[in-house]
Design a protein around this motif. Sequence first.
Motif, short mmCIF file in Angstrom:
data_model
loop_
_atom_site.label_atom_id
_atom_site.label_comp_id
_atom_site.label_asym_id
_atom_site.label_seq_id
_atom_site.Cartn_x
_atom_site.Cartn_y
_atom_site.Cartn_z
N LEU A 46 0.87 -1.50 -0.31
CA LEU A 46 0.39 0.23 0.04
C LEU A 46 1.12 1.37 -0.22
O LEU A 46 0.18 2.61 -0.77
N ASN A 47 2.48 1.18 0.20
CA ASN A 47 2.55 2.21 0.83
C ASN A 47 2.12 3.12 1.00
O ASN A 47 2.28 4.66 1.33
N VAL A 48 1.22 3.40 2.80
CA VAL A 48 1.60 4.27 3.69
C VAL A 48 1.85 3.96 4.90
O VAL A 48 2.12 2.75 4.74
N PRO A 49 2.08 5.00 5.27
CA PRO A 49 2.37 4.62 7.13
C PRO A 49 1.95 3.51 7.47
O PRO A 49 0.94 3.37 7.60
N LYS A 50 3.02 3.38 8.47
CA LYS A 50 1.97 2.30 9.27
C LYS A 50 0.71 2.33 10.23
O LYS A 50 -0.11 2.13 10.36
N ALA A 51 1.32 3.59 10.44
CA ALA A 51 -0.36 3.83 11.82
C ALA A 51 -0.38 5.96 11.15
O ALA A 51 0.67 6.53 11.19
N GLN A 52 -1.49 5.76 10.67
CA GLN A 52 -1.91 7.55 10.60
C GLN A 52 -2.76 7.89 11.65
O GLN A 52 -3.32 7.50 12.68
N PHE A 53 -1.92 9.15 12.32
CA PHE A 53 -2.72 10.19 13.56
C PHE A 53 -4.21 10.45 12.83
O PHE A 53 -3.85 11.54 11.71
N ILE A 54 -4.96 10.67 13.61
CA ILE A 54 -6.24 11.92 13.13
C ILE A 54 -6.23 12.67 14.46
O ILE A 54 -6.96 12.93 15.43
N TYR A 55 -6.52 13.73 13.87
CA TYR A 55 -6.83 15.32 14.18
C TYR A 55 -7.82 15.77 13.98
O TYR A 55 -8.91 15.84 12.91
N LEU A 56 -8.19 16.52 15.43
CA LEU A 56 -9.96 17.20 15.14
C LEU A 56 -9.77 18.60 15.36
O LEU A 56 -8.76 18.52 16.83
N GLN A 57 -10.50 19.34 14.47
CA GLN A 57 -10.34 20.85 15.19
C GLN A 57 -11.39 20.89 16.36
O GLN A 57 -13.31 20.56 15.87
N ARG A 58 -11.36 21.10 17.54
CA ARG A 58 -12.52 20.75 18.17
C ARG A 58 -13.69 21.68 18.10
O ARG A 58 -13.50 23.43 17.59
N PRO A 59 -15.27 21.88 18.46
CA PRO A 59 -16.01 22.71 17.92
C PRO A 59 -15.80 23.73 18.88
O PRO A 59 -16.46 24.69 17.90
N ASP A 60 -15.50 23.64 19.83
CA ASP A 60 -15.78 24.28 20.89
C ASP A 60 -15.02 25.92 20.65
O ASP A 60 -15.25 26.93 20.98
N ASN A 61 -13.41 25.25 20.68
CA ASN A 61 -13.01 26.36 20.74
C ASN A 61 -11.69 26.07 19.37
O ASN A 61 -11.04 27.66 19.64
N GLY A 62 -11.65 25.58 18.70
CA GLY A 62 -10.73 25.42 17.21
C GLY A 62 -10.04 24.99 17.38
O GLY A 62 -8.94 24.79 16.47
N GLU A 63 -9.08 24.37 18.82
CA GLU A 63 -7.66 24.07 18.67
C GLU A 63 -8.40 22.71 18.38
O GLU A 63 -8.63 22.51 17.99
N TRP A 64 -6.59 22.38 17.47
CA TRP A 64 -5.87 21.03 17.06
C TRP A 64 -6.25 20.29 18.02
O TRP A 64 -4.67 20.67 18.88
N ALA A 123 -10.54 12.30 28.25
CA ALA A 123 -10.55 13.91 28.17
C ALA A 123 -12.36 14.59 28.49
O ALA A 123 -12.10 15.86 29.18
N ASP A 124 -13.51 13.84 28.63
CA ASP A 124 -14.14 13.81 28.72
C ASP A 124 -15.07 14.71 28.04
O ASP A 124 -15.90 16.00 28.15
N LEU A 125 -14.36 14.56 26.58
CA LEU A 125 -15.57 15.06 25.14
C LEU A 125 -16.06 14.82 24.97
O LEU A 125 -16.27 13.87 24.85
N PRO A 126 -16.79 15.26 24.33
CA PRO A 126 -18.66 14.58 24.24
C PRO A 126 -18.47 13.88 22.12
O PRO A 126 -19.10 13.87 21.71
N TRP A 127 -17.27 14.64 22.12
CA TRP A 127 -17.38 14.38 20.75
C TRP A 127 -17.15 13.25 19.69
O TRP A 127 -15.96 13.20 20.17
#
Length: 421
Positions: free
Chosen positions: A2-20, A46-50
């Motif tokens: 597949l020629n892809v990294p073994k692990a890909q990290f998934i990031y989210l921009q927080r809906p409340d304050n815009g932080e990644w 982290a007690d986040l609801p998303w």
Amino acid sequence: MLNVPKAQFIYLQRPDNGEWLTIGRYQVGSAVGTGSFRYTHNYVHADLPWVIDPVNLPFLTEDDQSAPRYSGLHDVLRDACPDAWGQTLLQREHSLPEGTHQARYLILASNADRWGALAVGTKPTPSIAQTSYPRLQQLPLVARELAALSEQRPALSLGLRRQLIRAAAIGGARPKATLRDDEGQYWLVKPRISSDITDIPALEHFAQQWGAASGLHFASTLLHTIKEGHSAVSVLRYDRVGERRLMCVSTASLLQTEYPDNLGQTDLWSYPRLADALRIIGAPEEDRRELFGRMVFNAICGNDDDHVRNHAIVYKHEQRRWRLTPAFDVVPNPVETPRKLTLQLSNGRFDISRSAVLADADRFGFSSSEEAANYLDMLMVQVTNGFDQVAHWLEHDGQQMLRTRMTQNVALLAAISKHDI
């Protein structure tokens, strides 16, 4: 390989304050066609609801969750991949063969222009590259460069060509690019291309304006006339509010089916099933009524490209729930009048008829068949009146063709058939 990294990290921009923040990790499996996703320990605790997908990844758990579709790529991550147009650009740029795994496109696509609020990287800490988008005033240049890209002609502007290729993360089959206006809003621009048999941008703009004039929630559009006979339509991106990105999930993911349909599961492609999914994830009843209206509108205008990636939901943080997005990619068939839609109007029924529209009306939130019939009749009046308000966006022949189609299909939706007796 597949020629892809073994692990890909998934990031989210927080809906409340815009932080990644890093919310999970996707990993391609050792067996062909497998892959797993798990939310990170820190995110779970982290007690986040998303949750990023209310149907397929509904629980905040550190357990590995396998992907049953897309050869092991999770539905919501497939949503974050480019579709046909973006994949074409990435294939050319990276010499990718046909049949390249979607996970490869996931990591190669730019985070700067990706649909929704997810981003992807190879490091545990989010690193979201910023990009400078072309301005809306540059639309004529962008339209011509997109046309050249589509036709595999040399670059008219090498810098702009590179910029468009770097931003190849948006879905859809047509050439497109994101532009930013002076107010900081983002618009998806789609120009006319040489293979178009008619002015598709004008037709899309007309249909979007028609839907809005009919009282439905359609995405805002602008039509641009460009020198040398070019035209382009720009569509306001519903997944962006300024620099804030909004979580989105496609209907393909909600209905747990693939697009394109590689599994022979078009029996799952259904407006009533989508209405059920909206109810289950907590969307308000008005969204199911809106969906019913869009189904009727597509039937009247003859938009038979109403597939499962042309509907979606978006997370509204201020409401703390998922909502149906504005209608987008609504383009009446420019060649012939279809007699059926791509999504079922009721169980097992794709045909444009009154009985098919009303058979499963209770799943859209109507309390009785009489209420649904009255709503349908009212909507047909609104759609008919709305046509006259926006017909000027089309040339005379286009107006006549679609007016005739509208008249015929309204008659079909008003007629009592043997199914109703």
